[in-house]
Design a protein around this motif. Sequence first.
Motif, PDB file in Angstrom:
ATOM      1  N   GLY A  95      38.267 -27.311  -3.873  1.00  0.00           N
ATOM      2  CA  GLY A  95      39.642 -27.247  -4.254  1.00  0.00           C
ATOM      3  C   GLY A  95      40.379 -27.238  -3.223  1.00  0.00           C
ATOM      4  O   GLY A  95      41.687 -27.494  -3.396  1.00  0.00           O
ATOM      5  N   GLN A  96      40.177 -27.231  -2.053  1.00  0.00           N
ATOM      6  CA  GLN A  96      40.973 -27.103  -0.797  1.00  0.00           C
ATOM      7  C   GLN A  96      41.582 -28.701  -0.663  1.00  0.00           C
ATOM      8  O   GLN A  96      41.097 -29.627  -0.892  1.00  0.00           O
ATOM      9  N   ASP A  97      42.651 -28.885  -0.281  1.00  0.00           N
ATOM     10  CA  ASP A  97      43.570 -30.013   0.064  1.00  0.00           C
ATOM     11  C   ASP A  97      43.170 -30.258   1.404  1.00  0.00           C
ATOM     12  O   ASP A  97      43.432 -29.991   2.532  1.00  0.00           O
TER      13      ASP A  97
ATOM     14  N   LEU B  96      46.124 -31.023   4.196  1.00  0.00           N
ATOM     15  CA  LEU B  96      46.572 -29.934   4.714  1.00  0.00           C
ATOM     16  C   LEU B  96      45.701 -29.150   5.484  1.00  0.00           C
ATOM     17  O   LEU B  96      46.002 -28.628   6.628  1.00  0.00           O
ATOM     18  N   GLU B  97      44.262 -29.121   5.047  1.00  0.00           N
ATOM     19  CA  GLU B  97      43.472 -28.409   6.026  1.00  0.00           C
ATOM     20  C   GLU B  97      43.288 -29.045   7.090  1.00  0.00           C
ATOM     21  O   GLU B  97      42.990 -28.429   8.542  1.00  0.00           O
TER      22      GLU B  97
ATOM     23  N   ASP C 226      45.342 -30.449   9.109  1.00  0.00           N
ATOM     24  CA  ASP C 226      46.632 -30.162   9.790  1.00  0.00           C
ATOM     25  C   ASP C 226      46.480 -28.662  10.338  1.00  0.00           C
ATOM     26  O   ASP C 226      46.765 -28.295  11.317  1.00  0.00           O
ATOM     27  N   PHE C 227      45.861 -27.616   9.122  1.00  0.00           N
ATOM     28  CA  PHE C 227      45.992 -26.465   9.568  1.00  0.00           C
ATOM     29  C   PHE C 227      44.731 -26.308  10.615  1.00  0.00           C
ATOM     30  O   PHE C 227      44.938 -25.561  11.743  1.00  0.00           O
TER      31      PHE C 227
ATOM     32  N   SER D 222      46.014 -27.415  14.046  1.00  0.00           N
ATOM     33  CA  SER D 222      46.958 -26.530  14.661  1.00  0.00           C
ATOM     34  C   SER D 222      46.284 -25.483  15.420  1.00  0.00           C
ATOM     35  O   SER D 222      46.790 -25.056  16.487  1.00  0.00           O
ATOM     36  N   HIS D 223      45.090 -25.300  15.214  1.00  0.00           N
ATOM     37  CA  HIS D 223      44.261 -24.389  16.009  1.00  0.00           C
ATOM     38  C   HIS D 223      43.393 -24.827  16.993  1.00  0.00           C
ATOM     39  O   HIS D 223      42.738 -24.155  17.596  1.00  0.00           O
TER      40      HIS D 223
ATOM     41  N   PHE E 232      39.829 -18.828  10.358  1.00  0.00           N
ATOM     42  CA  PHE E 232      40.832 -18.721   9.430  1.00  0.00           C
ATOM     43  C   PHE E 232      40.695 -19.493   8.108  1.00  0.00           C
ATOM     44  O   PHE E 232      41.727 -19.706   7.318  1.00  0.00           O
ATOM     45  N   ASN E 233      39.681 -20.172   7.941  1.00  0.00           N
ATOM     46  CA  ASN E 233      39.271 -20.689   6.802  1.00  0.00           C
ATOM     47  C   ASN E 233      37.845 -20.348   6.480  1.00  0.00           C
ATOM     48  O   ASN E 233      36.752 -21.301   6.721  1.00  0.00           O
TER      49      ASN E 233
END
Lengths: 161, 356
Positions: B45-47, B50-51, B53-54, B57-58, B106-107
């Motif tokens: 279900g994760q997008d 968005l993920e 980008d998330f 970012s790290h 973080f995920n």
Amino acid sequence: MATQGTVRLAGYGGAALFLRCVVVPAGVETAGQEPIEVVFDITLHSPDCESNYYLRDADPGFMAAFAEFCLAAASAETPEVSVTAMSDRSSGLEVSVVSSEPTRVGLLVRIPRELDASPIEWDAMDFETSRAALAQASLDARALLGEDAWSVSTEPPTEWN
Amino acid sequence: MMGALFELLPLEPRSRMTGVFTARVADFGNHPVHALGHMIWLGEGQDPDLEWDFLGSHLLFHVGGVTGMGPDGSPWMCIIQLAPTAGSGDGAVEIMSEAMDRALEFNPAAWVGETFAWSMDELIETYEGQGVDADDIDDWGMAELVFGLLAECCNVELTQIVAGRVAQCAFPGDEHECTHDVFTDVFSRWVTGDLMIDESTLDDDEDDADEAEEEDEDGRFTREELLEYTLPDLRDLAREVGFKPWQIAACGDDLGELADLLLSVYEPDYEDSDDDWAQQFVEEANAHRTVRKVVRAPGRPPKRQLKKLKTSRLRLMAVAAGWTVDDAEAAKRKKLIKALGAPKRRIGKPPERNFV
């Protein structure tokens, strides 16, 4: 996805809100009723900073309220107008919608660094996330409550309107 | 989905790409650079957009990637990092691997499905495998080579991208809003849907062929089916399977004896194996007493194993198999895999049904 009792709401730019359920012995005021209670570790995460607030009490129905808020924010056309901020008195956590676009929603999350301090010093983080991520966070929160995702009503409760 | 990058990813048929991204590239000066790619399966279900980008970012070394969905909706992404190296490149790979491990903390629902690394030479080799002349990209940096592979994922031939790099236009003959950067040209048109191909039709054809092939592979003649053959056809079948003329002749005109002869076939490779599983296989094969409908040429690896090898290794295998060096170097990766892989062939021909 709910993982190990944690709800993760990720956002663009590497921001994320983590709510982790923690089972602890019941407090003195609840002794004799239930031997254990659920409290929450709340994390405000960004790529260059992370704030953790451990073992925060929460109002009854906290996770359900969070699920309702996320679903409402995901589905409303202008949630910054129509969706009331979620505010939990016991933990101090507040989540509100500050902006929205067709696929994105801007959130402001804030939590007091110390609950008993006066004046209150807030730790805040604003970030954008996708409506899909909000909807999934709602489902994940429901899953932690043991609710069937398919039974979730798509209509927000009237008190959010 | 087309592209050298997708050949490295363990994606099922009917997977689709939903996004392509690039990021700012750090300036490493004249230091040699290594690339590290990760194929990541996201949580249910994760997008994926968005993920990406998330996660990006790290990952301070990341330069781009693609996102997508599997046929069952499972979200995935492929993210590529670049880091400077000194010497063998191991240090750079370790840095980027540790960065990925840290970012994925973080995920927790996401996990790495595949990892692949390239040096500059290996990337150039990949381009050559797609028909590009190395001289045409001798002034390209690592970032450009990576962007080229990402652009190829948008259904544009790598040779076209390389040719367009000169004029900084990927579509000189087409009317389009030119961005004057060959890679951005491709990405922009992909986002607007101009470069989509009707993958549903292609995948259906491929899936139908795959399903038919799998069905054939699983299919085995039973004794009843063999008895529907005419005597000449059954003798032909026995010859195809590999029985000697004297063995076939020994059965005379008895259809049943011929069928029994065929049913005595089992996997010869496992006959002398000491492995328990091999012995069990032999016992079960004899117990069920059927004949495979498809045989695979012995001594040659299945194509799925070849896909894991680098193109340079495939070329060496081709030369070892008797190709000329020029032919091996000129061949594209897909052609090498197809030629070197074990071909499968359906034995026997269906009996004619006599409705009397």
